[in-house]
Scaffold this motif. Structure first.
Motif, PDB file in Angstrom:
ATOM      1  N   THR A 127     -54.254  98.377 -32.762  1.00  0.00           N
ATOM      2  CA  THR A 127     -54.781  99.744 -32.730  1.00  0.00           C
ATOM      3  C   THR A 127     -54.660 100.325 -31.324  1.00  0.00           C
ATOM      4  O   THR A 127     -54.220 101.462 -31.145  1.00  0.00           O
ATOM      5  CB  THR A 127     -56.249  99.772 -33.213  1.00  0.00           C
ATOM      6  OG1 THR A 127     -56.302  99.253 -34.550  1.00  0.00           O
ATOM      7  CG2 THR A 127     -56.818 101.178 -33.198  1.00  0.00           C
ATOM      8  N   LYS A 144     -51.055 101.111 -30.617  1.00  0.00           N
ATOM      9  CA  LYS A 144     -50.585 102.239 -31.438  1.00  0.00           C
ATOM     10  C   LYS A 144     -50.962 103.588 -30.816  1.00  0.00           C
ATOM     11  O   LYS A 144     -50.203 104.554 -30.925  1.00  0.00           O
ATOM     12  CB  LYS A 144     -51.188 102.119 -32.847  1.00  0.00           C
ATOM     13  CG  LYS A 144     -50.766 103.210 -33.798  1.00  0.00           C
ATOM     14  CD  LYS A 144     -51.298 102.948 -35.201  1.00  0.00           C
ATOM     15  CE  LYS A 144     -50.811 103.995 -36.169  1.00  0.00           C
ATOM     16  NZ  LYS A 144     -51.202 103.687 -37.548  1.00  0.00           N
ATOM     17  N   GLU A 173     -59.072 102.804 -36.409  1.00  0.00           N
ATOM     18  CA  GLU A 173     -57.746 103.436 -36.433  1.00  0.00           C
ATOM     19  C   GLU A 173     -57.811 104.813 -37.093  1.00  0.00           C
ATOM     20  O   GLU A 173     -57.200 105.769 -36.614  1.00  0.00           O
ATOM     21  CB  GLU A 173     -56.750 102.531 -37.165  1.00  0.00           C
ATOM     22  CG  GLU A 173     -55.336 103.051 -37.084  1.00  0.00           C
ATOM     23  CD  GLU A 173     -54.313 102.060 -37.610  1.00  0.00           C
ATOM     24  OE1 GLU A 173     -53.536 102.449 -38.492  1.00  0.00           O
ATOM     25  OE2 GLU A 173     -54.283 100.913 -37.122  1.00  0.00           O
TER      26      GLU A 173
END
Length: 193
Positions: free
Chosen positions: A57, A60, A151
């Protein structure tokens, strides 16, 4: 007033020492459009079980201006593996994509109202709390994860949207408070939802 920081509250400033030897406070993250402060530790099976999902996460959202700082507030008297030297070793071994810092006084955990490890707090560009709670619904065994709340919250915040589920209960071991039984929780600590 509840024990845990309430949605919309400003991020309390802090001064913590990272495993890299540097001291960190909110000013160190001024460039980040979103800041994730999370309470973590070295030994909790819920932390260890979900670290790689948290890593994914963090990676990302790195390019979207999201910064992460993991803070270990656990008393090393309660669990000696939570001492600073073990934190340094853990960071060396895992090379996490976040600052890993020590809150030996537990003042930061108290200011934020940390309940468990892990416990995530997401702050927007104005450093107002927009999400508080768990990372995922199955942190101990991420092969069973059905919901990644962290997320989802970060996807919404970085897209300029309101967080649709801003509050969840953190899932994990309770913070190990200084001079208290390992399972002790402050009297005003309670479920968030």
């Amino acid at each position: 007033m509840s024990f845990t920081l309430e949605l919309g509250a400003k991020a309390p400033d802090f001064s913590v020492v990272g495993t890299d030897g540097q001291t960190y406070g909110l000013a160190n993250f001024a460039e980040a459009s979103t800041l994730v402060v999370f309470f973590t530790c070295n030994h909790c099976p819920f932390v260890v079980g979900s670290d790689e999902v948290t890593r994914a996460t963090a990676e990302k959202f790195q390019d979207k201006g999201v910064a992460f700082i993991g803070i270990n507030s656990n008393s090393e008297k309660t669990n000696p593996t939570d001492d600073f030297d073990q934190m340094v070793l853990r960071m060396k071994e895992h090379n996490f994509p976040w600052i890993y810092a020590r809150d030996a006084s537990q003042e930061v955990a108290q200011a934020y109202g940390a309940l468990r490890t892990p416990h995530f707090y997401v702050f927007d560009a104005d450093r107002k709390l927009v999400y508080c709670g768990r990372g995922v619904d199955q942190p101990r065994d991420t092969s069973k994860v059905q919901v990644n709340d962290l997320e989802k919250a970060l996807a919404e915040v970085t897209a300029g949207k309101s967080v649709s589920v801003p509050l969840t209960n953190p899932i994990g071991c309770n913070v190990k408070w200084l001079d208290q039984d390992a399972h002790w929780m402050p009297a005003d600590a309670c479920d968030l939802v």
